[in-house]
Design a protein around this motif. Structure first.
Motif, PDB file in Angstrom:
ATOM      1  N   ASP A 102       0.773  -0.878   0.303  1.00 60.08           N
ATOM      2  CA  ASP A 102       0.509  -0.207  -0.158  1.00 60.08           C
ATOM      3  C   ASP A 102       0.437   1.139  -0.236  1.00 60.08           C
ATOM      4  O   ASP A 102       1.525   1.868   1.249  1.00 60.08           O
ATOM      5  N   TRP A 103       1.734   1.847  -1.233  1.00 62.93           N
ATOM      6  CA  TRP A 103       2.177   2.992  -1.092  1.00 62.93           C
ATOM      7  C   TRP A 103       1.886   4.239  -0.953  1.00 62.93           C
ATOM      8  O   TRP A 103       1.751   4.998  -0.481  1.00 62.93           O
ATOM      9  N   SER A 104       0.213   4.642  -0.364  1.00 62.75           N
ATOM     10  CA  SER A 104      -0.523   5.489   0.226  1.00 62.75           C
ATOM     11  C   SER A 104      -0.359   5.500   1.641  1.00 62.75           C
ATOM     12  O   SER A 104      -0.764   6.581   2.398  1.00 62.75           O
ATOM     13  N   VAL A 108       5.976   4.425   5.209  1.00 61.98           N
ATOM     14  CA  VAL A 108       6.547   4.252   4.211  1.00 61.98           C
ATOM     15  C   VAL A 108       7.393   3.338   4.326  1.00 61.98           C
ATOM     16  O   VAL A 108       7.973   2.292   4.536  1.00 61.98           O
ATOM     17  N   LEU A 112       9.195  -0.791   4.699  1.00 62.46           N
ATOM     18  CA  LEU A 112      10.610  -0.383   3.327  1.00 62.46           C
ATOM     19  C   LEU A 112      11.823  -0.862   4.430  1.00 62.46           C
ATOM     20  O   LEU A 112      12.818  -0.908   3.435  1.00 62.46           O
ATOM     21  N   PRO A 131       7.770   0.479  -7.893  1.00 62.06           N
ATOM     22  CA  PRO A 131       6.496   1.350  -7.506  1.00 62.06           C
ATOM     23  C   PRO A 131       5.660   1.387  -8.425  1.00 62.06           C
ATOM     24  O   PRO A 131       5.940   1.580  -9.003  1.00 62.06           O
ATOM     25  N   SER A 132       4.404   0.313  -7.486  1.00 65.52           N
ATOM     26  CA  SER A 132       3.602   0.715  -8.183  1.00 65.52           C
ATOM     27  C   SER A 132       2.094   1.957  -8.657  1.00 65.52           C
ATOM     28  O   SER A 132       1.397   2.375 -10.014  1.00 65.52           O
ATOM     29  N   PRO A 133       2.486   2.652  -7.819  1.00 67.02           N
ATOM     30  CA  PRO A 133       1.799   4.769  -8.085  1.00 67.02           C
ATOM     31  C   PRO A 133       1.877   4.655  -9.383  1.00 67.02           C
ATOM     32  O   PRO A 133       3.194   4.912 -10.166  1.00 67.02           O
ATOM     33  N   VAL A 168       5.423   9.905  -3.537  1.00 68.95           N
ATOM     34  CA  VAL A 168       5.664   8.168  -3.138  1.00 68.95           C
ATOM     35  C   VAL A 168       7.475   8.695  -3.573  1.00 68.95           C
ATOM     36  O   VAL A 168       8.423   8.236  -3.207  1.00 68.95           O
ATOM     37  N   ARG A 171       8.996  11.159  -1.113  1.00 71.00           N
ATOM     38  CA  ARG A 171       9.285   9.987   0.090  1.00 71.00           C
ATOM     39  C   ARG A 171      11.003   9.435  -0.444  1.00 71.00           C
ATOM     40  O   ARG A 171      11.828   8.997   0.665  1.00 71.00           O
ATOM     41  N   LEU A 172      11.385   8.429  -1.594  1.00 72.70           N
ATOM     42  CA  LEU A 172      12.229   7.343  -2.125  1.00 72.70           C
ATOM     43  C   LEU A 172      13.001   8.396  -2.161  1.00 72.70           C
ATOM     44  O   LEU A 172      14.610   8.485  -1.791  1.00 72.70           O
TER      45      LEU A 172
END
Length: 398
Positions: A102-104, A108, A112, A131-133, A168, A171-172
Motif C-alpha cells: 500500500d504505497w499510500s 513507508v 520498507l 513502485p506501482s503508483p 512516493v 519519499r523515495l
C-alpha cells in the motif's frame, strides 16, 4: 512536500503497528493476492510466485509482512529475485514491479526498512524496486494532434498528474533512492517499460469499447472480418509458430527481445500451472495460415497484452487488429478493470520508427501512463556502496 504526507503523531502511531517481515510459503503468498486486501493492491504478473520459475539464473524469495506472516495475516508481499555479482558472494536484489504494498501508507519506512534489512542480511549489496503508483497520464485524444519533429511525451502537459505518485517519488528520494535513468543521458534505464498504454474497461460496455476505437481501427477490424480472418485461442503446441513470427517482427521493426523459444515455453507452463488460463496465446488465421499471434496474461482484475508477432505478408487483411479486438472483448468479459497494452515509446516524432507502435496503440482510445519507473539504492555499509559502483560500471561495459 506533498499534502499526502501526514502529521508526526499519525506517523508515530503507524510505526507502532507491530509489523513483522518473514519468508512465506507459495500458498500463503497466493492466498494473500487472492484475498480482498491483497487484490486491492493490484499485483502484476511479475510479482506472482510463478514468475520466479520463468527467470533462469536468479534465486527467488517470497516475503510477506504484517501482524503475523506465518499465519497468513499479511498487509504486503514481495517476490525478490537475486542475481549473484560475478566473482563475489553478493547479490543484486530485484523486485520487478514490486513490492506489492500500500504505497499510500504514510509509514513507508514501517515496511520498507525491514525489507531492506532482510535483503542486506541475505547478502544483497543493492536493490531495485518498481513502485506501482502512476506518475502522469495523457489521453489518446490529447496526443494525436500534438506530434511533431523532435517532440516527446514530456513536452506535452499531462491530462492528469497523480498526487500519490508524486508523493512516493518525494519519499523515495528523501531516503536515498535514485530513479533509474536519472543520469542526464535521456534513457529510461528501466528493465520494465516506464511508459505503458492502458485501455480502461471498468464501467464500459462492449459497444463503448467499439466506439472508443478510432475510425481507422474500426475500419481495420471490419476489413479483417470481411476477409475471413479467424481468431482463436491456441495452445503450447503453437508457441514455435509464435516464436517464428516474433523473429519476423523483430527483423521488420528493428528490435531484439533476446529471448528463446524455451523462455516462452517455460513462461506459458509456469503461469498456467499457477492458474489455468493465466497466459493465453491468441492466433489470427487466414486461409489456414497463422498470420499473427499475441499473448495475454490475466491476474485478478487486470489483463496485459504482453507480446505480439505477425507475418510480413498479407498484412492488408489486418490480423493484428482482429486479435486485439478479440483480446479486448475477452478481457472485458473476464471482468478486468483495465487492459494494459504494455510499453510504448516516449517519442511523438512521426519520423522515428518507434512512433509507429505508439500510433497503433493510440487508436484504441486509451491513455499513456508514465509509471514511477524503477528505483535503486545500495544497502548500508561501505563495502556495499563500493560494490554497487563496481556493479554499475560492469553494466555500462556490457
Amino acid at each position: 512536500m506533498s499534502a499526502l504526507l501526514v502529521p508526526p503523531s499519525r506517523v508515530c502511531q503507524a510505526r507502532n503497528r507491530g509489523f513483522a517481515l518473514r519468508p512465506v510459503t507459495t500458498e500463503t503468498y497466493r492466498a494473500f493476492l487472492a484475498s480482498p486486501d491483497g487484490a486491492a493492491l493490484g499485483a502484476g504478473f511479475l510479482q506472482c510466485p510463478s514468475w520466479a520459475d520463468v527467470k533462469e539464473g536468479w534465486r527467488a524469495q517470497l516475503l510477506g509482512w504484517g501482524p503475523d506472516p506465518e499465519a497468513g495475516a499479511l498487509t504486503g508481499v514481495a517476490l525478490v529475485l537475486l542475481r549473484q555479482f560475478p566473482g563475489t558472494r553478493k547479490y543484486f536484489a530485484y523486485l520487478p514491479e514490486g513490492p506489492v504494498a500500500d504505497w499510500s501508507d504514510p509509514d513507508v519506512d514501517g515496511w520498507l526498512d525491514p525489507l531492506l534489512d532482510h535483503l542486506r542480511r541475505t547478502g544483497a549489496f543493492a536493490v531495485r524496486i518498481g513502485p506501482s503508483p502512476a506518475y502522469r497520464r495523457w489521453d489518446a485524444a490529447l496526443l494525436k494532434p500534438l506530434t511533431g519533429p523532435g517532440r516527446r511525451l514530456g513536452d506535452v502537459l499531462a491530462s492528469e498528474v497523480d498526487p500519490l505518485g508524486t508523493a512516493v517519488a518525494e519519499r523515495l528520494r528523501a531516503r536515498g533512492w535514485r530513479r533509474c535513468g536519472d543520469d542526464g543521458t535521456g534513457a529510461d534505464g528501466d528493465a520494465q517499460p516506464r511508459h505503458v498504454f492502458h485501455v480502461p474497461l471498468a464501467g464500459r460496455t462492449t459497444q463503448d469499447l467499439w466506439t472508443g476505437l478510432n475510425q481507422e481501427w474500426r475500419r481495420n477490424v471490419r476489413r479483417a472480418q470481411k476477409e475471413g480472418v479467424e481468431v482463436v485461442v491456441g495452445s503450447a503446441a503453437e508457441l514455435p509458430e509464435f516464436y517464428r513470427l516474433l523473429g519476423v517482427t523483430e527483423r521488420r521493426d528493428g528490435f531484439r527481445l533476446g529471448r528463446s523459444l524455451t523462455y516462452y515455453e517455460r513462461q506459458y507452463a509456469a503461469l498456467n500451472a499457477e492458474e489455468p488460463g493465466r497466459m493465453k496465446l491468441y492466433l489470427a488465421r487466414h486461409r489456414g495460415e497463422i498470420l499473427a499471434a499475441h499473448t495475454m496474461i490475466t491476474v485478478g482484475r487486470r489483463a496485459w497484452y504482453q507480446t505480439g508477432a505477425s507475418a510480413d505478408h498479407r498484412r492488408e487483411v489486418r490480423p493484428s487488429n482482429a486479435l486485439q479486438w478479440r483480446m479486448l472483448q475477452d478481457a472485458h468479459a473476464l471482468g478486468a478493470d483495465v487492459y494494459d497494452m504494455r510499453g510504448v515509446p516516449s517519442t511523438l516524432d512521426p519520423d522515428e520508427r518507434a512512433y509507429g507502435l505508439l500510433r497503433w496503440k493510440l487508436g484504441t482510445g486509451g491513455h499513456v501512463v508514465e509509471t514511477l519507473g524503477e528505483w535503486e539504492r545500495p544497502l548500508a555499509g561501505s563495502a556495499n556502496h563500493t560494490l554497487y559502483r563496481a556493479f554499475q560500471a560492469y553494466l555500462n561495459r556490457r
